[in-house]
Design an enzyme around this catalytic site. Structure first.
Site, mmCIF file in Angstrom:
data_model
loop_
_atom_site.group_PDB
_atom_site.id
_atom_site.type_symbol
_atom_site.label_atom_id
_atom_site.label_comp_id
_atom_site.label_asym_id
_atom_site.label_seq_id
_atom_site.Cartn_x
_atom_site.Cartn_y
_atom_site.Cartn_z
ATOM 1 N N GLU A 1 3.205 -11.179 -1.470
ATOM 2 C CA GLU A 1 3.098 -9.381 -1.132
ATOM 3 C C GLU A 1 4.181 -9.176 -0.304
ATOM 4 O O GLU A 1 4.127 -9.143 0.287
ATOM 5 C CB GLU A 1 2.045 -9.006 -1.666
ATOM 6 C CG GLU A 1 1.706 -7.313 -1.569
ATOM 7 C CD GLU A 1 0.934 -6.987 -1.538
ATOM 8 O OE1 GLU A 1 0.196 -6.565 -2.514
ATOM 9 O OE2 GLU A 1 0.738 -6.626 -0.326
ATOM 10 N N GLU B 1 -4.167 6.787 5.627
ATOM 11 C CA GLU B 1 -4.744 6.682 4.691
ATOM 12 C C GLU B 1 -5.976 5.576 4.785
ATOM 13 O O GLU B 1 -7.439 5.147 4.607
ATOM 14 C CB GLU B 1 -4.965 7.081 3.416
ATOM 15 C CG GLU B 1 -5.745 6.972 2.311
ATOM 16 C CD GLU B 1 -6.461 5.676 2.085
ATOM 17 O OE1 GLU B 1 -6.949 5.707 1.172
ATOM 18 O OE2 GLU B 1 -6.009 4.693 2.144
ATOM 19 N N HIS B 2 -5.681 4.081 5.220
ATOM 20 C CA HIS B 2 -5.410 3.127 5.829
ATOM 21 C C HIS B 2 -6.257 2.434 6.698
ATOM 22 O O HIS B 2 -7.620 2.358 6.885
ATOM 23 C CB HIS B 2 -4.394 1.987 6.072
ATOM 24 C CG HIS B 2 -4.964 0.656 6.207
ATOM 25 N ND1 HIS B 2 -5.204 -0.016 6.380
ATOM 26 C CD2 HIS B 2 -4.923 -0.342 4.987
ATOM 27 C CE1 HIS B 2 -5.102 -1.207 6.988
ATOM 28 N NE2 HIS B 2 -5.354 -1.400 5.626
HETATM 29 P P1 0O2 Z 1 -4.442 -4.588 4.046
HETATM 30 O O1 0O2 Z 1 -5.134 -4.226 5.082
HETATM 31 O O2 0O2 Z 1 -3.242 -3.644 3.908
HETATM 32 O O3 0O2 Z 1 -3.836 -6.535 3.712
HETATM 33 P P2 0O2 Z 1 -7.821 -4.369 -4.799
HETATM 34 O O4 0O2 Z 1 -6.973 -3.774 -5.498
HETATM 35 O O5 0O2 Z 1 -7.980 -4.101 -3.835
HETATM 36 O O6 0O2 Z 1 -8.935 -5.271 -6.141
HETATM 37 P P3 0O2 Z 1 -4.686 -6.037 -4.864
HETATM 38 O O7 0O2 Z 1 -5.012 -6.412 -6.608
HETATM 39 O O8 0O2 Z 1 -4.928 -6.878 -4.056
HETATM 40 O O9 0O2 Z 1 -6.205 -5.872 -4.266
HETATM 41 O O10 0O2 Z 1 -4.500 -4.518 -5.499
HETATM 42 P P4 0O2 Z 1 -3.864 -3.800 -4.912
HETATM 43 O O11 0O2 Z 1 -4.182 -2.314 -5.206
HETATM 44 O O12 0O2 Z 1 -2.252 -4.232 -6.060
HETATM 45 O O13 0O2 Z 1 -3.249 -3.859 -3.233
HETATM 46 C C1 0O2 Z 1 -2.529 -4.377 -2.451
HETATM 47 C C2 0O2 Z 1 -2.485 -3.830 -0.697
HETATM 48 O O14 0O2 Z 1 -2.096 -2.530 -1.639
HETATM 49 C C3 0O2 Z 1 -3.484 -3.702 -0.491
HETATM 50 O O15 0O2 Z 1 -4.106 -4.747 0.177
HETATM 51 C C4 0O2 Z 1 -2.798 -2.492 1.196
HETATM 52 O O16 0O2 Z 1 -2.510 -2.473 1.408
HETATM 53 C C5 0O2 Z 1 -1.880 -1.328 -0.106
HETATM 54 N N1 0O2 Z 1 -3.268 -0.843 -1.166
HETATM 55 C C6 0O2 Z 1 -3.435 -0.717 -2.072
HETATM 56 N N2 0O2 Z 1 -4.228 0.441 -2.575
HETATM 57 C C7 0O2 Z 1 -4.095 0.831 -1.307
HETATM 58 C C8 0O2 Z 1 -4.151 2.093 -0.944
HETATM 59 O O17 0O2 Z 1 -5.359 3.814 -2.012
HETATM 60 N N3 0O2 Z 1 -4.457 3.302 0.553
HETATM 61 C C9 0O2 Z 1 -3.680 2.414 0.981
HETATM 62 N N4 0O2 Z 1 -3.394 2.976 2.325
HETATM 63 N N5 0O2 Z 1 -3.107 1.030 0.860
HETATM 64 C C10 0O2 Z 1 -3.338 0.577 -0.764
HETATM 65 P P5 0O2 Z 1 -5.799 -4.804 1.096
HETATM 66 O O18 0O2 Z 1 -5.837 -6.040 0.944
HETATM 67 O O19 0O2 Z 1 -6.557 -4.069 0.348
HETATM 68 O O20 0O2 Z 1 -5.212 -3.993 2.808
HETATM 69 P P1 0O2 Z 2 -2.867 -5.179 10.388
HETATM 70 O O1 0O2 Z 2 -2.697 -5.074 8.989
HETATM 71 O O2 0O2 Z 2 -3.640 -4.392 11.111
HETATM 72 O O3 0O2 Z 2 -4.199 -5.885 10.504
HETATM 73 P P2 0O2 Z 2 8.460 -7.268 14.328
HETATM 74 O O4 0O2 Z 2 8.484 -8.545 15.383
HETATM 75 O O5 0O2 Z 2 9.563 -5.973 15.329
HETATM 76 O O6 0O2 Z 2 9.122 -7.876 13.045
HETATM 77 P P3 0O2 Z 2 6.727 -4.868 14.674
HETATM 78 O O7 0O2 Z 2 6.941 -3.743 15.067
HETATM 79 O O8 0O2 Z 2 5.671 -6.086 15.795
HETATM 80 O O9 0O2 Z 2 7.943 -6.189 13.890
HETATM 81 O O10 0O2 Z 2 5.291 -5.188 13.584
HETATM 82 P P4 0O2 Z 2 5.109 -5.736 12.180
HETATM 83 O O11 0O2 Z 2 3.722 -6.676 13.360
HETATM 84 O O12 0O2 Z 2 6.091 -6.773 11.313
HETATM 85 O O13 0O2 Z 2 3.874 -5.191 11.805
HETATM 86 C C1 0O2 Z 2 2.953 -4.606 12.475
HETATM 87 C C2 0O2 Z 2 1.545 -4.098 11.667
HETATM 88 O O14 0O2 Z 2 2.404 -2.550 10.402
HETATM 89 C C3 0O2 Z 2 0.783 -4.781 10.953
HETATM 90 O O15 0O2 Z 2 -0.706 -4.343 12.133
HETATM 91 C C4 0O2 Z 2 0.452 -3.833 9.690
HETATM 92 O O16 0O2 Z 2 -0.204 -2.808 9.947
HETATM 93 C C5 0O2 Z 2 1.155 -3.445 9.063
HETATM 94 N N1 0O2 Z 2 2.146 -3.678 8.162
HETATM 95 C C6 0O2 Z 2 3.428 -4.601 8.191
HETATM 96 N N2 0O2 Z 2 3.533 -5.715 7.217
HETATM 97 C C7 0O2 Z 2 2.590 -4.909 6.393
HETATM 98 C C8 0O2 Z 2 2.378 -5.468 5.474
HETATM 99 O O17 0O2 Z 2 3.619 -5.408 4.846
HETATM 100 N N3 0O2 Z 2 1.310 -5.409 4.191
HETATM 101 C C9 0O2 Z 2 0.680 -4.719 5.048
HETATM 102 N N4 0O2 Z 2 -0.664 -4.746 4.446
HETATM 103 N N5 0O2 Z 2 1.172 -4.088 6.631
HETATM 104 C C10 0O2 Z 2 1.766 -4.116 6.737
HETATM 105 P P5 0O2 Z 2 -1.113 -5.677 12.555
HETATM 106 O O18 0O2 Z 2 -2.161 -5.923 13.418
HETATM 107 O O19 0O2 Z 2 -0.133 -6.849 12.679
HETATM 108 O O20 0O2 Z 2 -2.383 -5.480 10.829
#
Ligand code: 0O2
Ligand code: 0O2
Length: 270
Positions: free
Chosen positions: A140, A155-156
């Site tokens: 994604e 918000e997350h």
């Molecule tokens: P993470 O921890 O970021 O990986 P869903 O809508 O959740 O049933 P789907 O079809 O994967 O499932 O949905 P969507 O809505 O396209 O969301 C995919 C990702 O978008 C989420 O991953 C979030 O990273 C981000 N996202 C979607 N909605 C929100 C929101 O309301 N707030 C924030 N902060 N991020 C959002 P994950 O797996 O939820 O979480």
């Molecule tokens: P989580 O979501 O808390 O479980 P570098 O090594 O310099 O290239 P850097 O600065 O270490 O990169 O950042 P990194 O590892 O790419 O991402 C840092 C944090 O950003 C992650 O924390 C995620 O929270 C969030 N993040 C970055 N990219 C994405 C993405 O594409 N989707 C989603 N959902 N979250 C992202 P954590 O603790 O690894 O992960």
């Protein structure tokens, strides 16, 4: 799956995230050099944690033997842009790439989520070559502005704290702040030209300083010591006054001297 199987299962996703991060970071520097402006501000990426994969599989009713197709964001890349307009451009660059296939897109900018969430998502198929096999994984890509990212990150964390059950007033305040972030994006778009011009001036000024210093150094190495000392003094004065226009004139003058004396010029900065 035991821990060893999880490790093997996640390996291709780790590779995909690393490769895609390099590719988009390279796209940023390439566009910056070619067009003097990169629609990408920075890129991050992550492989989803096992606990989050398990929770999502449960929520979406995905069986454990169908995680690869059922959970589309095990590999996640996030591209941050300065302006909303940049998001369309980045999406267009991604659609035209030959090293991935876009499966579908979700436009949460036109249709923002009830929470207030705004971002542009692309689900892609990405082929990887590991030591053992050729494999295509889903990933994604989230494309968003800095303001959208600021809001989503906060918000997350709050959602994590309250485990999805945000108190009503908190939800309302977050929706309001999402609107504020959206207004901020519109404001920034309306002064985009001035911001870009300011950023370009800053880059140009920084480049002229380093080109000037390299050029003066070149005079020394060709034993044009008197000229080098004189230009260094003039440069010091101009830098004190931040007089970049006169610096440009001086650089042209030194280059003319160097050409007359057949001294090779250092490469210009981009
Ligand atoms: P993470 O921890 O970021 O990986 P869903 O809508 O959740 O049933 P789907 O079809 O994967 O499932 O949905 P969507 O809505 O396209 O969301 C995919 C990702 O978008 C989420 O991953 C979030 O990273 C981000 N996202 C979607 N909605 C929100 C929101 O309301 N707030 C924030 N902060 N991020 C959002 P994950 O797996 O939820 O979480
Ligand atoms: P989580 O979501 O808390 O479980 P570098 O090594 O310099 O290239 P850097 O600065 O270490 O990169 O950042 P990194 O590892 O790419 O991402 C840092 C944090 O950003 C992650 O924390 C995620 O929270 C969030 N993040 C970055 N990219 C994405 C993405 O594409 N989707 C989603 N959902 N979250 C992202 P954590 O603790 O690894 O992960």
């Amino acid at each position: 799956m035991d821990s060893r199987n999880w490790e093997n299962f996640l390996l291709p996703y780790e590779q995909a995230v690393e490769e895609l991060k390099v590719k988009f970071k390279t796209m940023r520097s390439e566009l910056k050099k070619r067009e003097e402006y990169a629609p990408i501000e920075f890129v991050t990426g992550r492989v989803k944690r096992i606990s989050s994969i398990l929770e999502k599989a449960e929520r979406l009713d995905v069986p454990m033997d169908n995680l690869e197709e059922g959970i589309e964001d095990i590999a996640g890349i996030r591209i941050m842009c300065q302006f909303v307009e940049d998001i369309r451009r980045v999406a267009e660059y991604i659609r035209s790439r030959k090293d991935l296939t876009v499966l579908y897109e979700k436009d949460y900018i036109t249709n923002y989520k009830e929470s207030g969430y705004r971002s542009f998502h692309m689900i892609i198929r990405y082929p990887i070559q590991t030591a053992l096999e050729h494999k295509v994984v889903l990933a994604e890509i989230q494309i968003r502005t800095l303001a959208m990212n600021f809001w989503a990150t906060i918000e997350h964390s709050l959602n994590y704290k309250y485990r999805g059950g945000l108190p009503g007033d908190m939800r309302l305040r977050l929706q309001k702040s999402a609107q504020a972030a959206s207004v901020l994006d519109s404001e920034m778009s309306s002064i985009r030209e001035e911001i870009l011009a300011a950023q370009k001036t800053f880059e140009d000024d920084a480049n002229i300083v380093s080109t000037m210093l390299k050029t003066i150094n070149r005079l020394y190495s060709y034993h044009l010591v008197a000229e080098a000392i004189s230009y260094q003094e003039q440069f010091n004065q101009l830098f004190l006054n931040r007089d970049f226009d006169s610096m440009k004139d001086m650089l042209a003058e030194i280059k003319a001297i160097m050409a007359a004396k057949h001294v090779e010029e250092p490469e210009d900065e981009h």
